[in-house]
Structures are given as C-alpha cells and as structure tokens.
Design an enzyme around this catalytic site. Structure first.
Site, PDB file in Angstrom:
ATOM      1  N   SER A 152       0.852  -1.369   0.075  1.00 53.74           N
ATOM      2  CA  SER A 152       0.031  -0.006   0.038  1.00 53.74           C
ATOM      3  C   SER A 152       1.025   1.353   0.106  1.00 53.74           C
ATOM      4  CB  SER A 152      -0.762   0.021   1.212  1.00 53.74           C
ATOM      5  OG  SER A 152      -1.334   1.263   1.433  1.00 53.74           O
ATOM      6  N   TYR A 174      -2.012  -1.916  10.149  1.00 54.58           N
ATOM      7  CA  TYR A 174      -2.332  -2.282   8.663  1.00 54.58           C
ATOM      8  C   TYR A 174      -0.791  -1.715   8.149  1.00 54.58           C
ATOM      9  CZ  TYR A 174      -3.417  -1.946   3.756  1.00 54.58           C
ATOM     10  OH  TYR A 174      -3.164  -1.984   2.326  1.00 54.58           O
TER      11      TYR A 174
END
Length: 252
Positions: A152, A174
């Site tokens: 990401s 995350y």
C-alpha cells in the site's frame, strides 16, 4: 522440430494468487489467466473460492482452486505440495491476501487499539506472506519466478504527515504490516537474486474493495493491471529493490 512440437515442449507459465475469491485477487487471477497462464486461485473459504475459480474458468481461463489460509501452516504445506505435484514450477506468486486491521465505520483512538488486532494483522499481511513464499521457494527457483507482494502507498515513511497514516492511529496495524512486507521484499530480492527469482512490492492504488468499504477511487480492474504489469515484466524492466505504485517507483 515442428513449431507445434516446440510449443508443447514449452511448459505453460504458472501463477498462484492468494486471497483471490473476490476483489483485487480475483481480478488479478482473471488477467493472468487471460495471458495464457495456469492459475491457482487460493482463498480461505472453500465455497467462495471454488465459485470464483469456476466463474473464471467458464470464461476460458486455466484456473483451479486450492484452499489456503496463510495463517495456517498445514494449508501452506498442502498448497506447496500441490504446486510441486501439479506444475513442478511456479512462475508468479502474488501475495495478495490481507486484512485491514480496522473496525469498519469506526476510527479508534490510540488507547483503544487492540494488541490482538496488531498481532493478527501482522500474522496475515506479513508473516503469512513470508511463510508461503518460503514454502514455495523450490518451485520459484525452478522457474526463475517472480514474487509480487501487494502493498500500500500508506506503507512509506514519506506519507506519515498530514492526512496520511499519522492522522489515523487505528491504521498502525495495517501500515506496520505493509512496511514489514516491503522490507521483506528488499531482503528477499537480495537473497534470491542469484537463483533468478525476482521480488517486488507493488501498490495497486486506492482500489474500491470491501476492505475500504468500496471507498477507493480505482476499479479492481485498473488496480489489478498495475499488479499484473509488474508480475509479468521482464527482469531488466523491474526496478531494483523498489517500492512500486501505479505512478512508478515511490519513496520509502
């Protein structure tokens, strides 16, 4: 040797995609199959995974399903044995399976972030991806394959201010898991270079999936194209030890 005989003697390229019963993983599987590869579509859920594989196979792709939970060593071993027995090689591994670690619809403050959530997010997004890659190394080495770790754009220190991760304490699990995955990509690339296996971290962009409640600005088709592009690029076209986004190489 006739052309037809030469074609038959050349093994079909193979790919394995994790977390592929829906969304980005499913579309990556579709696009790889459209390129003529044999694709092993994997997912935790037998019913959903089988249905996704059957749907894509009906479109004409060579796609089969295998159950895989990257947090379960037993299923990792089973899939590695399946790859060895069915293909004897693996050209592309896409580590796509992941969890957000975020409670949908809530923005938890720092004091309320569960350590268990941190552990489980790291287990899926980082530890599981490493464990599977390790188990598939023999098949990857045989093919001189490619490992693509789906990451990401949030997993970069260059975006830790303003509206980035710094503004969301509950993104710690995350972001930390994807930063760890990025570092693993760099170290694996160095370790595997002499064997011909190449490794990269690729961000598909802010794709609309159930992980972000479909708030993403990109379609799964476009996001998958980015991943597939670098999954199939020639080794000399792949930026060395790079963190790649749809716009190109990103700062760490």
């Amino acid at each position: 040797m006739m052309d037809s005989e030469r074609h038959e003697a050349t093994p079909r390229r193979t790919a394995l995609v994790t977390g592929a019963n829906k969304g980005l993983g499913k579309e990556i599987s579709r696009q790889l199959a459209a390129l003529g590869m044999s694709v092993l579509l994997t997912a935790r859920n037998d019913e959903l995974g089988s249905a996704a594989a059957a749907e894509l196979a009906a479109e004409g792709g060579d796609i089969r399903f295998a159950r895989l939970d990257v947090t379960e060593e037993k299923t990792i071993r089973s899939v590695a044995e399946l790859v060895d027995g069915s293909f004897g090689r693996l050209d592309i591994l896409v580590n796509n399976a992941g969890v957000s670690g975020v409670v949908r619809g809530e923005r938890l403050p720092l004091d309320e972030i569960s350590v268990e959530t941190l552990r489980s997010t790291l287990e899926t997004n980082f530890v599981g991806a490493f464990a599977l890659t390790q188990a598939l190394l023999p098949a990857l080495r045989t093919a001189g394959g490619r490992v693509v770790n789906v990451t990401s754009a949030l997993a970069t220190f260059a975006r830790t201010t303003g509206s980035g991760p710094a503004g969301r304490a509950d993104l710690i699990p995350y972001c930390a898991s994807k930063v760890a995955l990025n570092m693993t990509s760099v170290l694996l690339a160095d370790q595997l270079r002499e064997s011909g296996v190449t490794v990269c971290s690729v961000s598909p962009g802010y794709v609309a999936t159930d992980m972000n409640n479909f708030a993403g600005t990109k379609t799964v088709r476009d996001g998958a194209r980015t991943v597939v592009r670098f999954a199939t690029a020639a080794p000399d076209e792949l930026p060395d030890r790079a963190f790649i986004t749809e716009e190109g190489v990103a700062p760490w």
